[in-house]
Design an enzyme around this catalytic site. Structure first.
Site, PDB file in Angstrom:
ATOM      1  N   GLY A  13       0.815  -1.225   0.000  1.00 37.16           N
ATOM      2  CA  GLY A  13       0.000   0.000   0.000  1.00 37.16           C
ATOM      3  C   GLY A  13       0.837   1.258   0.000  1.00 37.16           C
ATOM      4  O   GLY A  13       0.646   2.148   0.818  1.00 37.16           O
ATOM      5  N   ALA A  14       1.786   1.325  -0.957  1.00 36.34           N
ATOM      6  CA  ALA A  14       2.712   2.470  -0.978  1.00 36.34           C
ATOM      7  C   ALA A  14       2.380   3.456  -2.090  1.00 36.34           C
ATOM      8  O   ALA A  14       3.217   4.256  -2.492  1.00 36.34           O
ATOM      9  CB  ALA A  14       4.150   1.966  -1.097  1.00 36.34           C
ATOM     10  N   SER A  15       1.149   3.395  -2.603  1.00 35.01           N
ATOM     11  CA  SER A  15       0.786   4.301  -3.698  1.00 35.01           C
ATOM     12  C   SER A  15       0.462   5.704  -3.193  1.00 35.01           C
ATOM     13  O   SER A  15       0.374   6.645  -3.981  1.00 35.01           O
ATOM     14  CB  SER A  15      -0.403   3.743  -4.479  1.00 35.01           C
ATOM     15  OG  SER A  15      -1.537   3.581  -3.647  1.00 35.01           O
ATOM     16  N   ARG A  16       0.242   5.843  -1.909  1.00 35.50           N
ATOM     17  CA  ARG A  16      -0.064   7.175  -1.341  1.00 35.50           C
ATOM     18  C   ARG A  16       0.056   7.098   0.182  1.00 35.50           C
ATOM     19  O   ARG A  16       0.349   6.031   0.745  1.00 35.50           O
ATOM     20  CB  ARG A  16      -1.481   7.619  -1.728  1.00 35.50           C
ATOM     21  CG  ARG A  16      -2.553   6.673  -1.243  1.00 35.50           C
ATOM     22  CD  ARG A  16      -3.963   7.202  -1.447  1.00 35.50           C
ATOM     23  NE  ARG A  16      -4.927   6.262  -0.902  1.00 35.50           N
ATOM     24  CZ  ARG A  16      -5.509   5.296  -1.610  1.00 35.50           C
ATOM     25  NH1 ARG A  16      -5.248   5.182  -2.892  1.00 35.50           N
ATOM     26  NH2 ARG A  16      -6.345   4.461  -1.036  1.00 35.50           N
ATOM     27  N   ASP A  64      -3.116  -7.556  -4.874  1.00 35.75           N
ATOM     28  CA  ASP A  64      -4.114  -7.378  -3.820  1.00 35.75           C
ATOM     29  C   ASP A  64      -3.683  -8.272  -2.655  1.00 35.75           C
ATOM     30  O   ASP A  64      -3.892  -9.487  -2.685  1.00 35.75           O
ATOM     31  CB  ASP A  64      -5.488  -7.785  -4.356  1.00 35.75           C
ATOM     32  CG  ASP A  64      -6.570  -7.698  -3.278  1.00 35.75           C
ATOM     33  OD1 ASP A  64      -6.225  -7.514  -2.092  1.00 35.75           O
ATOM     34  OD2 ASP A  64      -7.751  -7.823  -3.628  1.00 35.75           O
ATOM     35  N   VAL A  65      -3.075  -7.670  -1.637  1.00 36.23           N
ATOM     36  CA  VAL A  65      -2.464  -8.475  -0.581  1.00 36.23           C
ATOM     37  C   VAL A  65      -3.489  -9.159   0.330  1.00 36.23           C
ATOM     38  O   VAL A  65      -3.118 -10.003   1.147  1.00 36.23           O
ATOM     39  CB  VAL A  65      -1.438  -7.668   0.260  1.00 36.23           C
ATOM     40  CG1 VAL A  65      -0.199  -7.368  -0.558  1.00 36.23           C
ATOM     41  CG2 VAL A  65      -2.055  -6.395   0.822  1.00 36.23           C
ATOM     42  N   ASN A  91       1.570  -2.316   5.475  1.00 35.83           N
ATOM     43  CA  ASN A  91       0.926  -1.021   5.667  1.00 35.83           C
ATOM     44  C   ASN A  91      -0.455  -0.915   4.994  1.00 35.83           C
ATOM     45  O   ASN A  91      -1.284  -0.115   5.409  1.00 35.83           O
ATOM     46  CB  ASN A  91       1.859   0.066   5.107  1.00 35.83           C
ATOM     47  CG  ASN A  91       1.154   1.386   4.880  1.00 35.83           C
ATOM     48  OD1 ASN A  91       0.982   2.178   5.818  1.00 35.83           O
ATOM     49  ND2 ASN A  91       0.714   1.640   3.646  1.00 35.83           N
ATOM     50  N   SER A 143      -2.969   0.717  14.754  1.00 40.52           N
ATOM     51  CA  SER A 143      -3.633   2.024  14.869  1.00 40.52           C
ATOM     52  C   SER A 143      -4.011   2.265  16.327  1.00 40.52           C
ATOM     53  O   SER A 143      -4.208   1.302  17.095  1.00 40.52           O
ATOM     54  CB  SER A 143      -4.913   2.019  14.033  1.00 40.52           C
ATOM     55  OG  SER A 143      -5.746   3.092  14.393  1.00 40.52           O
ATOM     56  N   TYR A 156     -12.608  -2.244  12.005  1.00 38.67           N
ATOM     57  CA  TYR A 156     -11.242  -1.715  11.887  1.00 38.67           C
ATOM     58  C   TYR A 156     -10.436  -1.969  13.175  1.00 38.67           C
ATOM     59  O   TYR A 156      -9.294  -2.448  13.131  1.00 38.67           O
ATOM     60  CB  TYR A 156     -11.322  -0.223  11.583  1.00 38.67           C
ATOM     61  CG  TYR A 156     -10.003   0.459  11.330  1.00 38.67           C
ATOM     62  CD1 TYR A 156      -9.342   0.296  10.114  1.00 38.67           C
ATOM     63  CD2 TYR A 156      -9.429   1.291  12.292  1.00 38.67           C
ATOM     64  CE1 TYR A 156      -8.129   0.947   9.883  1.00 38.67           C
ATOM     65  CE2 TYR A 156      -8.229   1.939  12.067  1.00 38.67           C
ATOM     66  CZ  TYR A 156      -7.580   1.766  10.852  1.00 38.67           C
ATOM     67  OH  TYR A 156      -6.381   2.411  10.631  1.00 38.67           O
ATOM     68  N   LYS A 160      -7.065  -4.212  13.721  1.00 38.21           N
ATOM     69  CA  LYS A 160      -5.807  -3.594  14.167  1.00 38.21           C
ATOM     70  C   LYS A 160      -5.329  -4.162  15.513  1.00 38.21           C
ATOM     71  O   LYS A 160      -4.135  -4.218  15.778  1.00 38.21           O
ATOM     72  CB  LYS A 160      -5.979  -2.070  14.233  1.00 38.21           C
ATOM     73  CG  LYS A 160      -6.178  -1.420  12.868  1.00 38.21           C
ATOM     74  CD  LYS A 160      -4.982  -1.650  11.958  1.00 38.21           C
ATOM     75  CE  LYS A 160      -5.065  -0.879  10.657  1.00 38.21           C
ATOM     76  NZ  LYS A 160      -3.890  -1.128   9.785  1.00 38.21           N
TER      77      LYS A 160
END
Ligand code: NDP
Length: 251
Positions: A13-16, A64-65, A91, A143, A156, A160
């Site tokens: 998830g390192a695109s943003r 897609d992890v 992440n 989180s 969520y 987490k």
């Protein structure tokens, strides 16, 4: 500091957002970085381009992890390109916030699959190659919600919290192989993920007021903690949760 010279890191998830910040930090310190994303190809390419423009090495791998086979492929393609994996940062994550009365099964499943099953999938895929080399650093992103709970986030927060139990158990399994597993628990960081919550009413102001250090976090704040736990300086630290939240949740 160039603590990751000769190292290979995968950041999911390192695109943003926070993942992008972590990827840039590890690359700035010398790591060859695999930029993973699920659908945001343009964002992932932008992260990779930024790394290359600073003189680093980056490879974009779509996967897609939350899917077991795709996580396997992510690691196989990393090994084919770079020959090793030293650092895995789990992440990738998402929210589907709503009160339990309104929560649909799909919203529960999407969050558990993306935030928790992905961590199992990717850790499982790197475990063998890391054990073989007797070397590895895994950092999982949890989180404050996973520590303290949050109304509207049963799915969520469950995912987490579970990441923490998972990480402590894996740390015990892999410690003897010189592999550490730690968790970073960020507080509020303005990103696409928190845009909805933070832009609602006076939520940003309230978040700042609830934070002893009096500001929101940044991707760089989180990246600094991840880089520390992924570095040799943290070689005697495993199974720990490091909050990066300005003091929002004190354990
Ligand atoms: P963003 O929504 O900005 O970024 C999420 C990233 O995860 C994107 O790159 C997205 O890529 C990727 N992603 C989502 N699902 C998948 C998947 N199935 N496979 C691969 N990649 C995927 O979120 P943040 O940067 O804010 O969050 C990053 C992490 O930090 C998450 O785990 C989040 O829970 C955690 N966190 C964030 C906080 C905050 O305040 N922002 C606070 C505490 C924790 P794509 O678009 O291609 O799917």
């Amino acid at each position: 500091m160039r603590r990751f010279e000769g190292n290979v890191a995968i950041v999911t998830g390192a695109s943003r957002g926070i993942g992008r910040g972590i990827a840039l930090r590890l690359a700035d310190e010398g790591a060859k970085v695999v930029i993973n994303h699920r659908g945001s190809a343009a964002g992932a390419e932008a992260t990779a381009e930024e790394i290359r423009s600073r003189g680093g090495q980056a490879l974009v791998i779509q996967a897609d992890v939350s899917q077991y086979d795709e996580a396997q492929r992510l690691v196989q393609e990393t090994l084919a390109a770079f020959g090793q994996v030293d650092v895995l940062v789990n992440n990738a994550g998402l929210t589907r916030d709503t009160l339990i009365m309104m929560m649909k099964e799909e919203q529960w499943d999407a969050v558990i699959d993306t935030n928790l099953k992905s961590v199992f999938n990717c850790c499982k895929a790197v475990a063998r190659p890391m054990v073989k080399r007797k070397r590895g650093r895994i950092v999982n992103i949890s989180s404050v919600s996973g520590l303290a709970g949050q109304a509207g986030q049963t799915n969520y927060a469950a995912s987490k919290s579970a990441v923490i139990g998972f990480s402590k158990s894996l740390a015990k399994e892999l410690g003897s192989r010189n592999i550490t597993v730690n968790v970073v628990a960020p507080g509020f960081v303005p990103t696409a993920l928190t845009e909805g919550i933070l832009s609602e009413g006076d939520n940003t102001q309230r978040a700042i007021e609830a934070t002893p250090l009096g500001r929101l976090g940044t991707a760089e704040d989180v990246a600094a903690a991840v880089a520390f736990l992924a570095s040799d300086e943290a070689s005697f630290i495993t199974g720990q949760v490091l909050s990066v939240d300005g003091g929002l949740v004190m354990q």
